[in-house]
Write an enzyme that holds these catalytic residues in place. Sequence first.
Site, PDB file in Angstrom:
ATOM      1  N   HIS A 289      29.028  18.542 -19.104  1.00 16.18           N
ATOM      2  CA  HIS A 289      28.765  18.108 -17.732  1.00 16.18           C
ATOM      3  C   HIS A 289      29.450  16.790 -17.386  1.00 16.18           C
ATOM      4  O   HIS A 289      29.713  16.525 -16.209  1.00 16.18           O
ATOM      5  CB  HIS A 289      27.268  17.931 -17.510  1.00 16.18           C
ATOM      6  CG  HIS A 289      26.482  19.192 -17.582  1.00 16.18           C
ATOM      7  ND1 HIS A 289      26.163  19.931 -16.468  1.00 16.18           N
ATOM      8  CD2 HIS A 289      25.946  19.854 -18.640  1.00 16.18           C
ATOM      9  CE1 HIS A 289      25.453  20.997 -16.824  1.00 16.18           C
ATOM     10  NE2 HIS A 289      25.309  20.981 -18.141  1.00 16.18           N
TER      11      HIS A 289
ATOM     12  N   ASP B 249      27.140  20.015 -24.549  1.00 14.08           N
ATOM     13  CA  ASP B 249      26.236  19.850 -23.409  1.00 14.08           C
ATOM     14  C   ASP B 249      26.253  18.372 -23.011  1.00 14.08           C
ATOM     15  O   ASP B 249      25.218  17.775 -22.684  1.00 14.08           O
ATOM     16  CB  ASP B 249      24.815  20.324 -23.736  1.00 14.08           C
ATOM     17  CG  ASP B 249      23.997  20.649 -22.481  1.00 14.08           C
ATOM     18  OD1 ASP B 249      24.518  20.452 -21.368  1.00 14.08           O
ATOM     19  OD2 ASP B 249      22.840  21.070 -22.624  1.00 14.08           O
TER      20      ASP B 249
END
Length: 377
Positions: free
Chosen positions: A58, A270
Amino acid sequence: MLIKNARIVNPWGETLADILIQNSKIKKIGESLTANGVEKVNVDGDMVFPGFIDIHIHGGGGADVLDEDEEAINTISKACAEHGVTGFLATTFYKIGQENKHLEAVLKRVSKGLDGARFLGFHLEGPFISKHRKGGIRDSSICNPSLSVLSNIMDKCKNWLRMMTIAPELEGSEEVIKILLEKGVVVSFGHSSADYEQTLQAIKMGVKHVTHLFNAMPSIHHRAPGPPLAIFESKDVTVQIISDGAHIHPSMIRFTVNILGDDRIILITDGVRSTGLPDGKYVYDGIDYISVNGTARFIDGRLIGTSAGMNELARRFLDYTRLPLSSVAKTASLNPAKLLGIHEQKGSIEEGKDADLVVIGEDFKVHMTLIEGKRIN
């Protein structure tokens, strides 16, 4: 460039050799290579892995894909390269009923070229996921499966949507899954309340990948085996693993490797905006979080991602599993390349392939990252 004295780590094993790079490709691999008029770099026995590919990140370096600033994706690209990642899926959310200018900002900056890891496309977590398993995703980025919403998403992403995480138990998901698969998008099981039988049905529909295994899904129970058992039993399904030791207990990582082997595992970060930055307080989609020892949590303790970087998570993966180094080349390079259909160009160190390489020391610190033969750091 001629890389001398490399300890080449491929998915199938190791070898000591030199690597000649020419026109962004690996031209030749062998002992005592020579070449005129090229830069020579002696890595003195350091490990050289195929560039890592992160299909779930992200943010990093202080930026997030959600930022509407064009430069955010470039900052993330550079942060990726610092940790050995040469290609990545920009992972983010689609906000229902909003302009989603962050998607436009990414594509606008990508069209000008990035200074670090290559943008390989978008991975959208949602919006067709379970509100009961939303993790760190806000309600504004969740809705029931809708063909009109899907159409809007495809328009915003242009032709760059590569993966979508979906909860297959939701009504209307079957048609969405069918359309995504027809368009060549990887459909990933995740943020789901599905039971064992619903998970098997999704796999039969073509869902062959799993977003951060064990997280944001029901766990294994002897009377309700849940998604993990259905996933374990389905030999053509690959899974994402976050190996920070917090998202999955180290013993559970070993257990998973013993069942799946390293052919079905893909390491992901992540990663969030604090990746590569000191421990402290940061912001994730407008909510404060704390990053400590490579793991990111909201103030209430909920896990939202990591800050460690792929090289560090690879080191921890080896510590937890005691697998050989070649398993990192497989789980962090070749397996994600296969999932994205780019393994003929990337994912291993072979003559004719892209010169995406990462030079790493025994402590797993990155010494140099090369992307298509260009030294990035």
